[in-house]
Design a protein around this motif. Structure first.
Motif: not given
Lengths: 268, 230
Positions: B130-131, B148-153, B164-167, B179-187
């Motif tokens: 869910r968002t 879902g999205d990760v909203n401001p706040g 994040v499969w969303g915004k 862990d410096e090999t970690a990544v952050i992905c988002a659509l």
């Protein structure tokens, strides 16, 4: 008859919850609906002033809950609409004087006789908000096209989701078209993109809203006001009618309008 | 000697209450109440984390436990659990939830080691379908996947990767244990701020660019964002 309980809330203060509640109440009453408005902002009551009923208050919400009067006695009848009532908030107590269970019990007593019960929620997400949303069949979130108001609206929607309430609908209040067009103000699309809930109405900014609230005559009684028209449209949508969104981009200046037409401007 | 139903101990982060994962809920809460009342007042004003082990705890049970603690002046601060049901309940109540030591131990961690290796097989994580709206926080030692999205706040703090499969418009910290090999992905990557391990990055103030899936990772000691083609 079984009334629909609609709570008007926002998170942030000052976005127009009370104005919205008063105007929707009047707009519904004009369509021959039996309506009661409940001011849940105990300690900071306002709805009675906007409705022009302040001097008629004898009993209030806390008096009902604490058994000092009968429900009937606290219902203040509107001057123009015999089927429009107000239950005012207490001025001297605080939010803890009423519980969510009290609100459910109160609205259950009113459901039989009314078509709509509109609850004006206080700002914030604490007890007063919990009281206001507890009995709601439907929640309307009022927000302004500005980042801080939208942020608070988002938080409130999240809390309602956690309560397993029906997804609320959104009222975008105080939209200024010229600023939106210049990109200085969030558009309805910008707001719904973040909040991901359905719009039930957009109220254009209108200089006459404050004076009409001050004089206790909600703007929707002013036939010429576009804000008043927007409130009437929301009332019709609440009754299940499919009313198209009005084009806010309408000015009386023909040349401006033509210019806009050529510039490809569109309404919201 | 039989295992106690509940245990209260002090840790460097405050009180930790451990609850037997198998005994009936009513019995363990009664036992806990009795233990707290034995030294009544001693715990008042304290903040506790409760470890439920593998027990699935429903929202109403969690609420009643929180109320039980609050009546004694104790704030329920966070919970640990190995159960997805409990994590859901905690998130509905806006409580910080993390996967507990039992699960972490399964990943065979020892002190000083990087707490999480995101390329390893069999790593754990949570899926949030869910968002995440403003004000919601998710803490997890593993990966966090949001459909879902990760909203401001809203804020996500993860030991591993964050997908994040969303915004993505809120705040995200991946590789929070270093862990410096970690990544952050988002659509659609428009975060308020992103962090990976000890690196912090704010998005450029430029106007909206083309929306495409992107991945943030550490390259040459800074966070870079590139097209997500994994």
């Amino acid at each position: 008859m079984a009334a629909k309980v609609v709570t008007i809330t926002s998170g942030k203060g000052g976005v127009g919850k009370t104005t919205t509640t008063a105007n929707l109440g009047v707009a519904l009453a004009r369509m021959d609906q039996k309506v009661v408005l409940i001011d849940a902002d105990i300690g900071l009551r306002n709805l009675d002033i906007v409705m022009g009923l302040e001097n008629r208050i004898v009993y209030d919400l806390v008096d009902i809950v604490e058994g000092r009067c009968k429900l009937r006695q606290a219902l203040i009848k509107h001057k123009m609409f015999p089927d429009l009532y107000l239950i005012p908030a207490a001025q001297t107590r605080d939010k803890t004087a009423v519980s969510p269970a009290d609100m459910i019990q109160l609205t259950d007593q009113l459901r039989q006789e009314m078509d709509f019960i509109l609850i004006d929620s206080p700002a914030g997400i604490e007890r007063g908000f919990r009281n206001a949303v507890a009995p709601a069949d439907e929640v309307l979130i009022v927000t302004n096209p500005e980042v801080s108001a939208v942020r608070d609206a988002d938080r409130v929607i999240g809390l309602l989701e956690a309560e397993n309430k029906k997804t609320p609908r959104l009222i975008l209040n105080r939209a200024k078209l010229d600023q939106i067009r210049k990109g200085e103000m969030m558009s309805a699309e910008d707001v719904t993109d973040i909040l991901a809930i359905k719009l039930i109405g957009i109220i254009p900014e209108d200089d006459q809203v404050v004076p009409s609230s001050n004089s206790g005559v909600p703007i929707t009684l002013n036939e010429g006001s576009r804000a008043g028209q927007a409130f009437r449209n929301i009332a019709r949508r609440l009754m299940g009618e499919d009313v198209p969104f009005m084009n806010l981009d309408e000015s009386n200046n023909l040349i401006k309008r033509l210019g806009r037409l050529f510039a490809g401007g569109k309404g919201i | 000697m039989t295992e106690p139903l509940t245990a209260i101990k002090g840790t460097k982060d405050g009180l930790l209450i451990t609850i037997s994962p198998t005994e009936e809920w009513g019995v363990v809460t009664a036992d806990l109440a009795a233990r707290l009342d034995e030294r009544s007042g001693f715990y008042a004003g304290g903040q506790v984390r409760v470890d439920f082990g593998t027990r699935p705890v429903r929202k109403d049970e969690l609420m009643s436990l929180r109320a039980l603690l609050e009546r004694r002046g104790i704030t329920l601060n966070a919970i640990s659990t190995a159960s997805a049901t409990t994590i859901d309940a905690a998130s509905a109540l806006d409580l910080r939830a993390s996967l507990n030591d039992a699960v972490a131990a399964a990943g065979a961690l020892s002190d000083g080691e990087i707490a999480f290796n995101s390329v390893e097989d069999g790593t754990y994580g949570v899926l949030i379908r869910r968002t995440l709206r403003g004000g919601r926080t998710v803490h997890n030692q593993g990966h966090v996947v949001v459909v879902g999205d990760v909203n401001p706040g809203a804020e996500i703090i993860a030991g591993g990767d964050v997908i994040v499969w969303g915004k993505l418009r809120g705040k995200v910290h991946a590789g929070a244990n270093g862990d410096e090999t970690a990544v952050i992905c988002a659509l659609d990557m428009m975060p308020t701020q992103i962090r990976i391990a000890s690196f912090i990055s704010m998005p450029p103030a430029e106007k909206r660019r083309k929306v495409r899936p992107e991945m943030a990772l550490i390259r040459e000691n800074r966070i870079v964002v590139a097209a997500w083609e994994a």
